[in-house]
Design a protein around this motif. Structure first.
Motif, PDB file in Angstrom:
ATOM      1  N   HIS A 128       0.686  -0.798   0.116  1.00 38.72           N
ATOM      2  CA  HIS A 128      -0.145  -0.414  -0.059  1.00 38.72           C
ATOM      3  C   HIS A 128       0.631   1.491   0.588  1.00 38.72           C
ATOM      4  CE1 HIS A 128       1.143  -0.159   4.121  1.00 38.72           C
ATOM      5  NE2 HIS A 128       0.974   0.367   4.467  1.00 38.72           N
ATOM      6  N   LEU A 129       2.193   1.029   0.651  1.00 38.25           N
ATOM      7  CA  LEU A 129       2.981   2.524  -0.149  1.00 38.25           C
ATOM      8  C   LEU A 129       3.663   2.443  -1.027  1.00 38.25           C
ATOM      9  CD1 LEU A 129       5.283   1.677   4.111  1.00 38.25           C
ATOM     10  CD2 LEU A 129       3.114   2.765   2.517  1.00 38.25           C
ATOM     11  N   GLN A 130       3.381   1.892  -2.566  1.00 38.51           N
ATOM     12  CA  GLN A 130       3.277   1.890  -3.387  1.00 38.51           C
ATOM     13  C   GLN A 130       3.055   3.632  -3.698  1.00 38.51           C
ATOM     14  OE1 GLN A 130       5.653   0.978  -5.977  1.00 38.51           O
ATOM     15  NE2 GLN A 130       5.309  -0.904  -6.003  1.00 38.51           N
ATOM     16  N   TRP A 131       4.491   3.851  -5.214  1.00 37.81           N
ATOM     17  CA  TRP A 131       3.976   5.726  -5.289  1.00 37.81           C
ATOM     18  C   TRP A 131       1.959   5.585  -5.632  1.00 37.81           C
ATOM     19  CZ3 TRP A 131       7.334   7.485  -4.925  1.00 37.81           C
ATOM     20  CH2 TRP A 131       8.855   6.568  -4.683  1.00 37.81           C
ATOM     21  N   THR A 132       1.818   4.262  -6.502  1.00 40.32           N
ATOM     22  CA  THR A 132      -0.042   4.925  -6.319  1.00 40.32           C
ATOM     23  C   THR A 132      -0.865   4.080  -4.865  1.00 40.32           C
ATOM     24  OG1 THR A 132      -0.831   2.570  -7.562  1.00 40.32           O
ATOM     25  CG2 THR A 132       0.204   5.129  -8.963  1.00 40.32           C
ATOM     26  N   GLY A 133      -0.306   3.285  -4.273  1.00 39.86           N
ATOM     27  CA  GLY A 133      -1.366   3.246  -3.223  1.00 39.86           C
ATOM     28  C   GLY A 133      -1.468   2.518  -3.300  1.00 39.86           C
ATOM     29  N   SER A 134      -0.950   1.397  -4.221  1.00 39.56           N
ATOM     30  CA  SER A 134      -0.991   0.177  -4.821  1.00 39.56           C
ATOM     31  C   SER A 134      -0.495  -0.558  -6.066  1.00 39.56           C
ATOM     32  CB  SER A 134      -3.051  -0.108  -4.841  1.00 39.56           C
ATOM     33  OG  SER A 134      -3.182  -0.596  -6.829  1.00 39.56           O
ATOM     34  N   PHE A 135      -0.139  -2.040  -5.506  1.00 39.96           N
ATOM     35  CA  PHE A 135       0.125  -3.137  -6.372  1.00 39.96           C
ATOM     36  C   PHE A 135      -0.568  -2.768  -7.768  1.00 39.96           C
ATOM     37  CE2 PHE A 135      -3.638  -5.188  -6.364  1.00 39.96           C
ATOM     38  CZ  PHE A 135      -4.456  -5.984  -7.244  1.00 39.96           C
ATOM     39  N   LYS A 136      -1.388  -2.159  -8.416  1.00 39.56           N
ATOM     40  CA  LYS A 136      -1.612  -2.172  -9.506  1.00 39.56           C
ATOM     41  C   LYS A 136      -0.923  -1.949 -10.453  1.00 39.56           C
ATOM     42  CE  LYS A 136      -6.232  -4.332  -9.412  1.00 39.56           C
ATOM     43  NZ  LYS A 136      -6.812  -5.612 -10.326  1.00 39.56           N
ATOM     44  N   THR A 137       0.129  -0.359 -10.354  1.00 38.38           N
ATOM     45  CA  THR A 137       1.364  -0.188 -11.316  1.00 38.38           C
ATOM     46  C   THR A 137       1.901  -0.828 -12.175  1.00 38.38           C
ATOM     47  OG1 THR A 137       1.077   1.820 -10.302  1.00 38.38           O
ATOM     48  CG2 THR A 137       2.820   1.852 -11.940  1.00 38.38           C
ATOM     49  N   ARG A 138       2.036  -2.052 -11.622  1.00 36.64           N
ATOM     50  CA  ARG A 138       3.055  -3.140 -11.703  1.00 36.64           C
ATOM     51  C   ARG A 138       2.515  -3.372 -13.068  1.00 36.64           C
ATOM     52  NH1 ARG A 138       6.563  -5.227  -7.607  1.00 36.64           N
ATOM     53  NH2 ARG A 138       6.656  -4.297  -5.660  1.00 36.64           N
ATOM     54  N   GLY A 139       1.592  -4.662 -12.989  1.00 39.23           N
ATOM     55  CA  GLY A 139       1.069  -4.821 -14.122  1.00 39.23           C
ATOM     56  C   GLY A 139       0.647  -3.804 -15.269  1.00 39.23           C
ATOM     57  N   ALA A 140      -0.240  -2.721 -15.228  1.00 36.79           N
ATOM     58  CA  ALA A 140      -0.433  -1.923 -15.495  1.00 36.79           C
ATOM     59  C   ALA A 140       0.759  -0.650 -16.683  1.00 36.79           C
ATOM     60  CB  ALA A 140      -0.844  -0.470 -15.318  1.00 36.79           C
ATOM     61  N   TYR A 141       2.094  -1.070 -15.493  1.00 36.69           N
ATOM     62  CA  TYR A 141       3.352  -0.319 -16.467  1.00 36.69           C
ATOM     63  C   TYR A 141       3.115  -1.595 -17.737  1.00 36.69           C
ATOM     64  CZ  TYR A 141       7.435   1.782 -17.144  1.00 36.69           C
ATOM     65  OH  TYR A 141       8.750   2.398 -18.134  1.00 36.69           O
ATOM     66  N   ASN A 142       3.297  -2.492 -17.686  1.00 40.87           N
ATOM     67  CA  ASN A 142       4.279  -3.866 -18.195  1.00 40.87           C
ATOM     68  C   ASN A 142       3.461  -4.178 -19.364  1.00 40.87           C
ATOM     69  OD1 ASN A 142       5.646  -6.271 -19.051  1.00 40.87           O
ATOM     70  ND2 ASN A 142       4.238  -7.665 -18.483  1.00 40.87           N
ATOM     71  N   LYS A 143       2.311  -4.049 -19.168  1.00 42.52           N
ATOM     72  CA  LYS A 143       1.168  -4.146 -20.425  1.00 42.52           C
ATOM     73  C   LYS A 143       1.243  -3.206 -21.096  1.00 42.52           C
ATOM     74  CE  LYS A 143      -2.655  -4.785 -23.086  1.00 42.52           C
ATOM     75  NZ  LYS A 143      -3.028  -5.982 -22.977  1.00 42.52           N
ATOM     76  N   ILE A 144       1.618  -1.658 -20.439  1.00 41.29           N
ATOM     77  CA  ILE A 144       1.696  -0.579 -21.283  1.00 41.29           C
ATOM     78  C   ILE A 144       2.806  -0.254 -22.738  1.00 41.29           C
ATOM     79  CG2 ILE A 144       1.557   2.221 -21.502  1.00 41.29           C
ATOM     80  CD1 ILE A 144      -1.496   1.591 -19.186  1.00 41.29           C
ATOM     81  N   ARG A 145       4.239  -0.268 -21.181  1.00 39.10           N
ATOM     82  CA  ARG A 145       5.125  -0.462 -21.876  1.00 39.10           C
ATOM     83  C   ARG A 145       5.720  -1.375 -22.984  1.00 39.10           C
ATOM     84  NH1 ARG A 145      11.044  -0.179 -18.674  1.00 39.10           N
ATOM     85  NH2 ARG A 145      12.709  -0.585 -20.389  1.00 39.10           N
ATOM     86  N   ASN A 146       4.512  -2.610 -22.820  1.00 41.19           N
ATOM     87  CA  ASN A 146       4.781  -4.053 -24.178  1.00 41.19           C
ATOM     88  C   ASN A 146       4.293  -3.191 -25.355  1.00 41.19           C
ATOM     89  OD1 ASN A 146       5.817  -5.910 -25.342  1.00 41.19           O
ATOM     90  ND2 ASN A 146       4.294  -7.075 -24.109  1.00 41.19           N
ATOM     91  N   GLU A 147       3.029  -2.653 -25.048  1.00 43.88           N
ATOM     92  CA  GLU A 147       1.838  -2.091 -25.997  1.00 43.88           C
ATOM     93  C   GLU A 147       2.756  -0.725 -26.942  1.00 43.88           C
ATOM     94  OE1 GLU A 147      -1.612  -3.013 -27.052  1.00 43.88           O
ATOM     95  OE2 GLU A 147       0.289  -5.155 -26.019  1.00 43.88           O
ATOM     96  N   VAL A 148       3.406  -0.279 -26.143  1.00 44.22           N
ATOM     97  CA  VAL A 148       3.606   0.976 -26.744  1.00 44.22           C
ATOM     98  C   VAL A 148       4.784   1.660 -27.764  1.00 44.22           C
ATOM     99  CG1 VAL A 148       5.319   3.494 -25.807  1.00 44.22           C
ATOM    100  CG2 VAL A 148       3.333   2.428 -24.701  1.00 44.22           C
ATOM    101  N   VAL A 173      -3.160   2.774 -14.341  1.00 41.41           N
ATOM    102  CA  VAL A 173      -3.071   2.895 -16.346  1.00 41.41           C
ATOM    103  C   VAL A 173      -2.558   4.132 -15.899  1.00 41.41           C
ATOM    104  CG1 VAL A 173      -4.592   2.866 -18.192  1.00 41.41           C
ATOM    105  CG2 VAL A 173      -4.440   1.106 -16.424  1.00 41.41           C
ATOM    106  N   ALA A 174      -2.785   5.167 -15.989  1.00 41.38           N
ATOM    107  CA  ALA A 174      -2.894   6.595 -15.423  1.00 41.38           C
ATOM    108  C   ALA A 174      -1.189   6.717 -15.607  1.00 41.38           C
ATOM    109  CB  ALA A 174      -3.624   7.288 -15.237  1.00 41.38           C
ATOM    110  N   LEU A 175      -0.314   6.536 -14.715  1.00 43.65           N
ATOM    111  CA  LEU A 175       0.705   6.792 -13.850  1.00 43.65           C
ATOM    112  C   LEU A 175       1.828   5.217 -15.478  1.00 43.65           C
ATOM    113  CD1 LEU A 175       2.944   7.964 -12.665  1.00 43.65           C
ATOM    114  CD2 LEU A 175       3.152   5.598 -11.150  1.00 43.65           C
ATOM    115  N   ALA A 176       1.139   4.829 -15.648  1.00 42.52           N
ATOM    116  CA  ALA A 176       2.224   4.082 -16.768  1.00 42.52           C
ATOM    117  C   ALA A 176       1.857   4.538 -17.695  1.00 42.52           C
ATOM    118  CB  ALA A 176       1.636   2.803 -16.344  1.00 42.52           C
ATOM    119  N   ALA A 177       0.503   4.657 -18.463  1.00 38.60           N
ATOM    120  CA  ALA A 177       0.484   5.626 -19.715  1.00 38.60           C
ATOM    121  C   ALA A 177       1.295   7.250 -19.824  1.00 38.60           C
ATOM    122  CB  ALA A 177      -0.498   5.531 -20.017  1.00 38.60           C
ATOM    123  N   THR A 178       0.885   7.999 -18.781  1.00 44.12           N
ATOM    124  CA  THR A 178       2.189   9.009 -18.364  1.00 44.12           C
ATOM    125  C   THR A 178       3.787   8.718 -19.132  1.00 44.12           C
ATOM    126  OG1 THR A 178       0.304  10.146 -17.301  1.00 44.12           O
ATOM    127  CG2 THR A 178       2.151  11.038 -17.229  1.00 44.12           C
TER     128      THR A 178
END
Length: 417
Positions: free
Chosen positions: A54-74, A93-98
């Protein structure tokens, strides 16, 4: 759980390792700490280490999966993304995309916590509030992406998402290689699919336990029937795991790698939130506290074990925090609502208030109630909201009022509390 060849699963440990290599920016995903809780040790009779995701930058684990997905797609040429989320996936998703230089539009339920909506916008996404629950919101998001070049970032039913979440499992193992049991919340199943794959590869003897909220439980029935079951309606304070269903992909991975699944009530989750605030000094949302609720429940025995509950999210809206605190304090009888039957004559309020004061309790609110069918003419109820130090103090107050000859009832407690 049933046995399946792990090589036949949609996500392998090698996929998770590749995702870990991709998560090379510690301004997007950082390694979160673990902390032993001596208070929880005493409650469960084991050693409890909280994984503080919960101390992750966005307050949750979700950035891990979102960044892996979005960076791969970009890297493959996609420059805009659409997602549906109750809140935590939205921020990821918002942080990863940005960070990847892409645009993002996130659909969120109309009742999504305001703090999560504002945070998602703050990370750079366009937010659309549609749908009464996650399922309706998902349908809107999927319709919006049809016929466009945008990539759809599913909250859990995606191999890149699962692999990204699995990096947390590698981290948890290296945090505590001798861990006996890890406890992981389940919404759509992406988190536990990735974490369990990593844990079972690195330490097959470690028990992996999933936990769902009773108002959003789908895994047991899905396992029994052999296909994903979706709820028409969910009802839980743990909005981060209120997806109302898992997917075929996550069901297969749960079957293979998860040893046990337990459920916890909202009462148990509220108690865990309060306990974490009081004893661990951590503010954790309902989905994140579900793992601790499971450890404390009668359905999961971790006595004598080294156990790691995953605190997967900390984005607790202040309005929801107030609701949870009132709920939890009422369950502990620290907020007590009592109804006293009186002859409606001057002095009764003063007399009963005096009894409450004699027990050093504070009256938060009081009202007269005269329009009740079971009252006789000339009678009334006095309804008090009283702040107490706990169950014993509450019992003393009730007994003190009864000793003065009044009929008194507690009206804010259920039989399961």
């Amino acid at each position: 759980m049933t046995s399946t060849n792990s090589d036949d699963l949609p996500v392998t440990y090698a996929d998770i390792e590749r995702a870990r290599d991709r998560l090379d920016d510690d301004t997007v995903v950082k390694q979160t700490p673990i902390e032993r809780s001596s208070s929880l040790d005493e409650f469960v009779g084991g050693e409890v280490y909280l994984k503080m995701e919960h101390l992750q930058w966005t307050g949750s684990f979700k950035t891990r999966g979102a960044y892996n997905k979005i960076r791969n797609e970009v890297e493959a040429g996609v420059d805009s993304f659409v997602a549906a989320s109750a809140g935590n996936h939205a921020q990821g998703v918002a942080l990863a995309a940005t960070k990847c230089g892409a645009e993002s539009t996130v659909f969120m339920p109309e009742n999504a916590p305001q703090a999560k909506v504002e945070a998602t916008r703050g990370y750079g996404a366009t937010v659309e509030l549609v749908g009464r629950d996650f399922q309706e919101t998902m349908a809107h998001a999927q319709s919006a992406v049809e016929g466009t070049d945008a990539g759809f970032v599913h909250a859990y039913d995606d191999v890149d998402i699962i692999a990204g979440q699995g990096t947390l499992g590698i981290e948890m193992y290296h945090d505590l290689p001798n861990v006996d049991t890890v406890v992981v919340p389940i919404g759509g199943g992406g988190l536990i699919s990735g974490v369990s794959t990593a844990i079972k590869h690195l330490s097959p003897e470690t028990r992996v336990v999933g936990v769902q909220a009773t108002g959003a439980e789908t895994v047991h029935e899905s396992l029994d029937k052999g296909f994903p079951v979706t709820l028409e309606e969910v009802n839980t304070i743990a909005d981060g795991i209120a997806t109302g269903g898992i997917s075929e992909t996550t069901l297969r991975m749960i079957q293979q790698n998860v040893d046990e699944v337990v459920t916890v009530t909202d009462t148990e989750i509220a108690r865990a939130i309060l306990l974490l605030m009081e004893r661990a000094k951590q503010v954790v949302e309902g989905s994140g506290a579900a793992s601790v609720a499971a450890v404390l429940s009668d359905d999961l025995d971790v006595s004598g074990e080294t156990v790691m509950p995953l605190l997967c999210g900390g984005n607790l809206d202040m309005t929801q925090l107030r609701t949870v605190l009132i709920y939890a304090l009422a369950a502990r009888k620290q907020i007590l609502r009592i109804r006293v039957r009186i002859d409606d004559r001057p002095g009764r309020l003063e007399e009963i208030s005096g009894v409450i004061a004699d027990w050093d309790a504070n009256i938060h609110d009081v009202r007269h109630d005269r329009s009740v069918d079971d009252l006789d003419v000339g009678e009334a109820y006095l309804v008090f909201d009283v702040e107490t130090s706990g169950a014993e103090h509450a019992a003393d107050i009730i007994d003190g009022i009864a000793a003065e000859g009044y009929e008194v009832d507690v009206v804010n407690h259920r039989s399961d509390v």
